[in-house]
Design a protein around this motif. Structure first.
Motif, PDB file in Angstrom:
ATOM      1  N   SER A  31      31.737  35.453  47.661  1.00 37.55           N
ATOM      2  CA  SER A  31      31.150  34.305  48.156  1.00 37.55           C
ATOM      3  C   SER A  31      31.554  34.355  49.669  1.00 37.55           C
ATOM      4  O   SER A  31      31.040  33.555  50.700  1.00 37.55           O
ATOM      5  CB  SER A  31      31.764  32.878  47.801  1.00 37.55           C
ATOM      6  OG  SER A  31      33.246  32.966  47.722  1.00 37.55           O
ATOM      7  N   LEU A  32      32.518  35.410  50.210  1.00 41.30           N
ATOM      8  CA  LEU A  32      32.963  35.512  51.550  1.00 41.30           C
ATOM      9  C   LEU A  32      31.918  36.480  52.285  1.00 41.30           C
ATOM     10  O   LEU A  32      31.383  37.395  51.838  1.00 41.30           O
ATOM     11  CB  LEU A  32      34.288  36.096  51.692  1.00 41.30           C
ATOM     12  CG  LEU A  32      35.551  35.260  50.819  1.00 41.30           C
ATOM     13  CD1 LEU A  32      36.699  36.029  50.996  1.00 41.30           C
ATOM     14  CD2 LEU A  32      35.401  34.032  51.250  1.00 41.30           C
ATOM     15  N   THR A  33      31.620  35.952  53.571  1.00 42.12           N
ATOM     16  CA  THR A  33      30.933  36.695  54.624  1.00 42.12           C
ATOM     17  C   THR A  33      31.691  37.681  55.618  1.00 42.12           C
ATOM     18  O   THR A  33      32.903  37.182  55.650  1.00 42.12           O
ATOM     19  CB  THR A  33      30.068  36.051  55.200  1.00 42.12           C
ATOM     20  OG1 THR A  33      30.514  35.073  56.213  1.00 42.12           O
ATOM     21  CG2 THR A  33      29.106  34.951  54.358  1.00 42.12           C
ATOM     22  N   PRO A  34      31.210  38.516  56.381  1.00 41.14           N
ATOM     23  CA  PRO A  34      31.914  39.230  57.292  1.00 41.14           C
ATOM     24  C   PRO A  34      32.458  38.272  58.393  1.00 41.14           C
ATOM     25  O   PRO A  34      33.513  38.433  58.974  1.00 41.14           O
ATOM     26  CB  PRO A  34      30.999  40.136  57.833  1.00 41.14           C
ATOM     27  CG  PRO A  34      30.051  40.284  56.867  1.00 41.14           C
ATOM     28  CD  PRO A  34      29.864  39.221  56.328  1.00 41.14           C
ATOM     29  N   GLN A  87      44.614  36.610  43.209  1.00 42.48           N
ATOM     30  CA  GLN A  87      43.650  36.296  42.230  1.00 42.48           C
ATOM     31  C   GLN A  87      43.162  37.438  41.462  1.00 42.48           C
ATOM     32  O   GLN A  87      42.931  37.775  40.531  1.00 42.48           O
ATOM     33  CB  GLN A  87      42.672  35.418  42.983  1.00 42.48           C
ATOM     34  CG  GLN A  87      43.034  33.971  42.888  1.00 42.48           C
ATOM     35  CD  GLN A  87      41.773  33.288  43.718  1.00 42.48           C
ATOM     36  OE1 GLN A  87      40.552  33.252  43.347  1.00 42.48           O
ATOM     37  NE2 GLN A  87      42.149  32.382  44.727  1.00 42.48           N
ATOM     38  N   VAL A  88      42.875  38.529  42.415  1.00 47.10           N
ATOM     39  CA  VAL A  88      42.371  39.845  41.917  1.00 47.10           C
ATOM     40  C   VAL A  88      43.290  40.448  40.851  1.00 47.10           C
ATOM     41  O   VAL A  88      42.841  40.694  39.708  1.00 47.10           O
ATOM     42  CB  VAL A  88      42.108  40.577  42.982  1.00 47.10           C
ATOM     43  CG1 VAL A  88      41.878  42.234  42.535  1.00 47.10           C
ATOM     44  CG2 VAL A  88      40.985  40.163  44.196  1.00 47.10           C
ATOM     45  N   HIS A  89      44.549  40.444  41.283  1.00 43.08           N
ATOM     46  CA  HIS A  89      45.311  41.034  40.529  1.00 43.08           C
ATOM     47  C   HIS A  89      45.798  40.015  38.823  1.00 43.08           C
ATOM     48  O   HIS A  89      45.703  40.652  38.014  1.00 43.08           O
ATOM     49  CB  HIS A  89      46.796  41.328  41.028  1.00 43.08           C
ATOM     50  CG  HIS A  89      46.860  42.297  42.012  1.00 43.08           C
ATOM     51  ND1 HIS A  89      46.846  43.568  41.870  1.00 43.08           N
ATOM     52  CD2 HIS A  89      47.162  41.977  43.508  1.00 43.08           C
ATOM     53  CE1 HIS A  89      46.804  44.161  42.921  1.00 43.08           C
ATOM     54  NE2 HIS A  89      46.904  43.359  43.952  1.00 43.08           N
ATOM     55  N   THR A 104      37.354  42.029  41.774  1.00 39.51           N
ATOM     56  CA  THR A 104      36.973  41.882  43.111  1.00 39.51           C
ATOM     57  C   THR A 104      35.761  41.084  43.443  1.00 39.51           C
ATOM     58  O   THR A 104      35.678  40.428  44.192  1.00 39.51           O
ATOM     59  CB  THR A 104      36.775  43.254  43.874  1.00 39.51           C
ATOM     60  OG1 THR A 104      38.067  44.000  43.725  1.00 39.51           O
ATOM     61  CG2 THR A 104      36.677  43.224  45.243  1.00 39.51           C
ATOM     62  N   GLN A 105      34.714  41.498  42.452  1.00 37.80           N
ATOM     63  CA  GLN A 105      33.316  40.915  42.623  1.00 37.80           C
ATOM     64  C   GLN A 105      33.475  39.320  42.334  1.00 37.80           C
ATOM     65  O   GLN A 105      32.945  38.548  43.108  1.00 37.80           O
ATOM     66  CB  GLN A 105      32.544  41.348  41.531  1.00 37.80           C
ATOM     67  CG  GLN A 105      31.137  40.866  41.511  1.00 37.80           C
ATOM     68  CD  GLN A 105      30.348  41.143  42.692  1.00 37.80           C
ATOM     69  OE1 GLN A 105      30.347  42.216  43.221  1.00 37.80           O
ATOM     70  NE2 GLN A 105      29.247  40.169  43.651  1.00 37.80           N
ATOM     71  N   SER A 106      34.297  38.928  41.238  1.00 38.79           N
ATOM     72  CA  SER A 106      34.374  37.594  41.224  1.00 38.79           C
ATOM     73  C   SER A 106      35.359  36.795  41.943  1.00 38.79           C
ATOM     74  O   SER A 106      35.277  35.589  42.202  1.00 38.79           O
ATOM     75  CB  SER A 106      34.946  37.317  39.704  1.00 38.79           C
ATOM     76  OG  SER A 106      36.374  37.812  39.588  1.00 38.79           O
TER      77      SER A 106
END
Length: 356
Positions: free
Chosen positions: A198-201, A216-218, A192-194
């Motif tokens: 870079s995304l903001t709310p 991508q996470v999976h 999740t971190q990687s």
């Protein structure tokens, strides 16, 4: 001299042949009828036996589904506690603590996504391992019941051995409930971190982009390499499970030896099947189904009303709601129902039940 008198020898031979043939035919027909009836009896018995096995198998799957539903709470509570979305949300709303708003948003983003993904993985592994355990035991108990009917002269109470073997083997689900989530959370947090760092709310995401990010996470979570340590302890650590759930009564040496041997066989089979290509495939399908349902529900709640893109803040709120839907412990847990219904799970269960 009459015609009959002149040819009486021929008539005698003819009648003798006819009656002899009739007698032989009657005997042959009787033997054939006996064999036919025997075949039909064996066929009926075989059909009855297959029907009994099928009913036992179906009941096993129902029992596994009920057991998994009962374990949802214990399996997911540690995930909710270690990924405290509610606490971070409260700190953000209070706008008082030591962390900056940016830091809190970053933490909220990671804990929200990681919590939902972790719960998908925990539920998937829980469903898989519960089916594996109950089908291994169902098969062994059926085989033992047949053996008991054949050999009734044993001086050891085999039912006691079977009951205690079942109890000890099922006790090993404690490892998944108490330790398995740690490895899952660690793997999911890294992925999740990687992916989302870079995304903001305020970042707006189309559904296709969100779907790609979750994919991508999976892809970054190597569940196959770690699956065995998630569901079962190593042989050196097995005493931890048995010490945490000790036997309720003293057993004689012979009975104890037989139980240990049977539990060892079951544990080794469970490990082999978990790491087998079939086991890995089923776990992957369960995770895929849970992920599909998560994205489908997010689409329905966020994108279905002609919304081309949605801010990440709103997406996080939707993901948080879905995480709570996943941990419903009653039988209307749609995620659990969806996972239990994938055909690959029943196929794998049938393979396990029919081994040997």
């Amino acid at each position: 001299m009459t015609f009959f008198t002149r040819h009486r020898r021929k008539f005698a031979l003819a009648f003798g042949f006819i009656f002899g043939f009739a007698a032989v035919s009657a005997f042959a027909f009787s033997a054939f009828k006996t064999r036919l009836l025997d075949f039909q009896a064996r066929k009926a018995a075989d059909q009855t036996s297959r029907e009994l096995i099928r009913r036992k198998f179906d009941q096993n799957q129902t029992d596994a589904d009920i057991t998994a539903a009962a374990l949802v709470g214990p399996a997911t509570e540690p995930v909710l506690a270690k990924l405290p979305v509610e606490r971070v949300t409260a700190e953000l709303q209070a706008n008082q603590s030591v962390k900056t708003k940016k830091e809190l948003w970053s933490e909220l983003k990671m804990t929200t996504v990681a919590r939902a993904v972790s719960v998908v993985y925990v539920l998937s592994v829980l469903v898989f391992f519960t089916r594996l355990q109950l089908n291994l035991l169902g098969r062994e108990n059926y085989i033992q019941s047949v053996k008991d009917m054949i050999d009734t002269d044993g001086d050891v109470d085999m039912q006691d051995i079977t009951d205690e073997t079942n109890r000890r083997f099922l006790t090993f689900s404690w490892w998944l409930l108490s330790h398995g989530h740690d490895k899952i959370i660690h793997l999911v947090n890294e992925a999740t971190q990687s992916t989302f760092s870079s995304l903001t709310p305020k970042t707006e995401l189309t559904f296709d982009t969100l779907e790609d990010l979750m994919s991508q996470v999976h892809d970054k979570i190597d569940i196959k390499t770690h699956i065995l340590s998630i569901v079962l302890p190593s042989e050196d650590e097995e005493y931890v499970v048995l010490t945490a759930n000790p036997t309720e009564r003293e057993l004689d040496q012979e009975t104890e030896a037989k139980i240990k041997k049977r539990v060892r066989v079951l544990l080794d089979e469970a490990k082999d099947l978990t790491e087998s290509p079939d086991g890995a495939f089923v776990i992957d399908r369960l995770i895929s189904e849970g992920s599909r349902m998560l994205l489908s529900n997010l689409y329905q709640s966020l994108y279905s009303v002609d919304a081309e893109s949605v801010k990440l803040a709103s997406i996080l709120a939707g993901i948080a709601r879905q995480a709570h839907e996943m941990v419903i412990t009653k039988y209307n847990n749609q995620y659990l129902s969806g996972m239990n219904s994938i055909p690959e799970l029943n196929t794998f269960s049938a393979i396990v039940y029919s081994l040997r």
